[in-house]
Write a protein that holds these residues in place. Sequence first.
Motif, PDB file in Angstrom:
ATOM      1  N   ASP A 110       0.832  -1.206   0.000  1.00 29.93           N
ATOM      2  CA  ASP A 110       0.000   0.000   0.000  1.00 29.93           C
ATOM      3  C   ASP A 110       0.867   1.257   0.000  1.00 29.93           C
ATOM      4  N   LYS A 111       1.926   1.212   0.790  1.00 28.69           N
ATOM      5  CA  LYS A 111       2.836   2.354   0.854  1.00 28.69           C
ATOM      6  C   LYS A 111       3.521   2.572  -0.505  1.00 28.69           C
ATOM      7  N   GLN A 112       3.928   1.479  -1.152  1.00 27.53           N
ATOM      8  CA  GLN A 112       4.562   1.589  -2.466  1.00 27.53           C
ATOM      9  C   GLN A 112       3.599   2.149  -3.505  1.00 27.53           C
ATOM     10  N   ILE A 113       2.358   1.721  -3.453  1.00 30.27           N
ATOM     11  CA  ILE A 113       1.350   2.222  -4.391  1.00 30.27           C
ATOM     12  C   ILE A 113       1.132   3.718  -4.189  1.00 30.27           C
ATOM     13  N   ALA A 114       1.026   4.136  -2.929  1.00 34.05           N
ATOM     14  CA  ALA A 114       0.828   5.556  -2.634  1.00 34.05           C
ATOM     15  C   ALA A 114       2.036   6.375  -3.084  1.00 34.05           C
ATOM     16  N   HIS A 115       3.238   5.838  -2.865  1.00 31.26           N
ATOM     17  CA  HIS A 115       4.457   6.549  -3.272  1.00 31.26           C
ATOM     18  C   HIS A 115       4.503   6.710  -4.791  1.00 31.26           C
ATOM     19  N   LYS A 116       4.154   5.648  -5.501  1.00 28.10           N
ATOM     20  CA  LYS A 116       4.150   5.688  -6.962  1.00 28.10           C
ATOM     21  C   LYS A 116       3.141   6.724  -7.476  1.00 28.10           C
ATOM     22  N   LYS A 117       1.986   6.777  -6.812  1.00 26.42           N
ATOM     23  CA  LYS A 117       0.947   7.725  -7.195  1.00 26.42           C
ATOM     24  C   LYS A 117       1.433   9.171  -6.982  1.00 26.42           C
ATOM     25  N   GLN A 118       2.103   9.402  -5.839  1.00 24.04           N
ATOM     26  CA  GLN A 118       2.643  10.738  -5.559  1.00 24.04           C
ATOM     27  C   GLN A 118       3.680  11.134  -6.608  1.00 24.04           C
ATOM     28  N   MET A 119       4.547  10.208  -6.944  1.00 22.08           N
ATOM     29  CA  MET A 119       5.596  10.501  -7.915  1.00 22.08           C
ATOM     30  C   MET A 119       4.998  10.777  -9.290  1.00 22.08           C
ATOM     31  N   LYS A 120       3.945  10.060  -9.631  1.00 18.71           N
ATOM     32  CA  LYS A 120       3.300  10.258 -10.929  1.00 18.71           C
ATOM     33  C   LYS A 120       2.681  11.651 -11.020  1.00 18.71           C
ATOM     34  N   GLU A 121       2.173  12.160  -9.881  1.00 21.54           N
ATOM     35  CA  GLU A 121       1.588  13.499  -9.853  1.00 21.54           C
ATOM     36  C   GLU A 121       2.650  14.582 -10.000  1.00 21.54           C
ATOM     37  N   ILE A 122       3.832  14.337  -9.445  1.00 19.34           N
ATOM     38  CA  ILE A 122       4.882  15.357  -9.423  1.00 19.34           C
ATOM     39  C   ILE A 122       5.713  15.369 -10.705  1.00 19.34           C
ATOM     40  N   LEU A 123       6.074  14.196 -11.206  1.00 22.42           N
ATOM     41  CA  LEU A 123       6.985  14.107 -12.349  1.00 22.42           C
ATOM     42  C   LEU A 123       6.243  14.210 -13.679  1.00 22.42           C
ATOM     43  N   THR A 124       6.988  14.636 -14.684  1.00 23.96           N
ATOM     44  CA  THR A 124       6.435  14.624 -16.045  1.00 23.96           C
ATOM     45  C   THR A 124       6.408  13.174 -16.522  1.00 23.96           C
ATOM     46  N   GLU A 125       5.759  12.945 -17.651  1.00 23.25           N
ATOM     47  CA  GLU A 125       5.629  11.586 -18.164  1.00 23.25           C
ATOM     48  C   GLU A 125       7.003  10.963 -18.456  1.00 23.25           C
ATOM     49  N   GLU A 126       7.882  11.741 -19.048  1.00 23.16           N
ATOM     50  CA  GLU A 126       9.230  11.258 -19.385  1.00 23.16           C
ATOM     51  C   GLU A 126      10.046  10.982 -18.107  1.00 23.16           C
ATOM     52  N   GLN A 127       9.960  11.893 -17.152  1.00 28.04           N
ATOM     53  CA  GLN A 127      10.678  11.711 -15.888  1.00 28.04           C
ATOM     54  C   GLN A 127      10.153  10.495 -15.140  1.00 28.04           C
ATOM     55  N   TYR A 128       8.843  10.340 -15.153  1.00 26.77           N
ATOM     56  CA  TYR A 128       8.234   9.212 -14.452  1.00 26.77           C
ATOM     57  C   TYR A 128       8.681   7.888 -15.060  1.00 26.77           C
ATOM     58  N   LYS A 129       8.752   7.855 -16.375  1.00 26.81           N
ATOM     59  CA  LYS A 129       9.186   6.637 -17.061  1.00 26.81           C
ATOM     60  C   LYS A 129      10.622   6.298 -16.658  1.00 26.81           C
ATOM     61  N   LYS A 130      11.486   7.293 -16.651  1.00 28.97           N
ATOM     62  CA  LYS A 130      12.885   7.084 -16.279  1.00 28.97           C
ATOM     63  C   LYS A 130      12.989   6.660 -14.806  1.00 28.97           C
ATOM     64  N   TRP A 131      12.200   7.300 -13.940  1.00 25.83           N
ATOM     65  CA  TRP A 131      12.201   6.966 -12.524  1.00 25.83           C
ATOM     66  C   TRP A 131      11.741   5.522 -12.324  1.00 25.83           C
ATOM     67  N   SER A 132      10.697   5.116 -13.044  1.00 27.79           N
ATOM     68  CA  SER A 132      10.183   3.743 -12.938  1.00 27.79           C
ATOM     69  C   SER A 132      11.240   2.729 -13.362  1.00 27.79           C
ATOM     70  N   GLU A 133      11.952   3.036 -14.438  1.00 32.86           N
ATOM     71  CA  GLU A 133      13.013   2.137 -14.902  1.00 32.86           C
ATOM     72  C   GLU A 133      14.117   2.016 -13.856  1.00 32.86           C
ATOM     73  N   ASN A 134      14.487   3.145 -13.260  1.00 32.58           N
ATOM     74  CA  ASN A 134      15.519   3.124 -12.218  1.00 32.58           C
ATOM     75  C   ASN A 134      15.064   2.312 -11.014  1.00 32.58           C
ATOM     76  N   MET A 135      13.789   2.451 -10.653  1.00 34.43           N
ATOM     77  CA  MET A 135      13.264   1.698  -9.518  1.00 34.43           C
ATOM     78  C   MET A 135      13.260   0.195  -9.820  1.00 34.43           C
ATOM     79  N   GLU A 136      12.943  -0.165 -11.049  1.00 30.07           N
ATOM     80  CA  GLU A 136      12.969  -1.574 -11.444  1.00 30.07           C
ATOM     81  C   GLU A 136      14.383  -2.140 -11.327  1.00 30.07           C
TER      82      GLU A 136
END
Length: 156
Positions: A110-136
């Motif tokens: 639940d905490k991870q889902i909320a964190h991902k949602k917060q990051m999606k709101e703050i980052l642009t689409e390109e930044q979010y994609k890069k952030w997601s790849e780094n997290m993976e």
Amino acid sequence: MKNLFIIALALITIQVTAQEKQKEEYKAGKERMYKRSPMNPEEAAIMQTKKMTLALDLTEEQQEKIQKINLENAKQRKAKIEAHKSMKENAGFEKLTDEQKLELKNARLDKQIAHKKQMKEILTEEQYKKWSENMEKRHEKGKEKMKAYKHKKNKE
């Protein structure tokens, strides 16, 4: 026959010594883990935000928002480490029941889902994609470390 006995005795002695050394290294690693984080949560949040700024090219506004999130996470992480440390020192280290494990896993997810949602709101689409790849990548690296740790632990 006498020479064979001496060789066998030498091999056994070497094996026992090697196992003792491994146990000492393991204990030293555990101690290092608890001493590793000399930074307070504020410093850790600032460092993490700066690293993200370099990796994702964040704006000032994004940096402020992300730093707040990082600070909150760092405080929670520090509290969790302290609780774990005190529990170990007080020998109150009990095995968790299956229900407790499930609750902890659900809370973490639940905490991870909320964190991902917060990051999606703050980052642009390109930044979010890069952030997601780094997290993976970090997640996969963590899995590999855990696998190596369990393999090493099973050998002992």
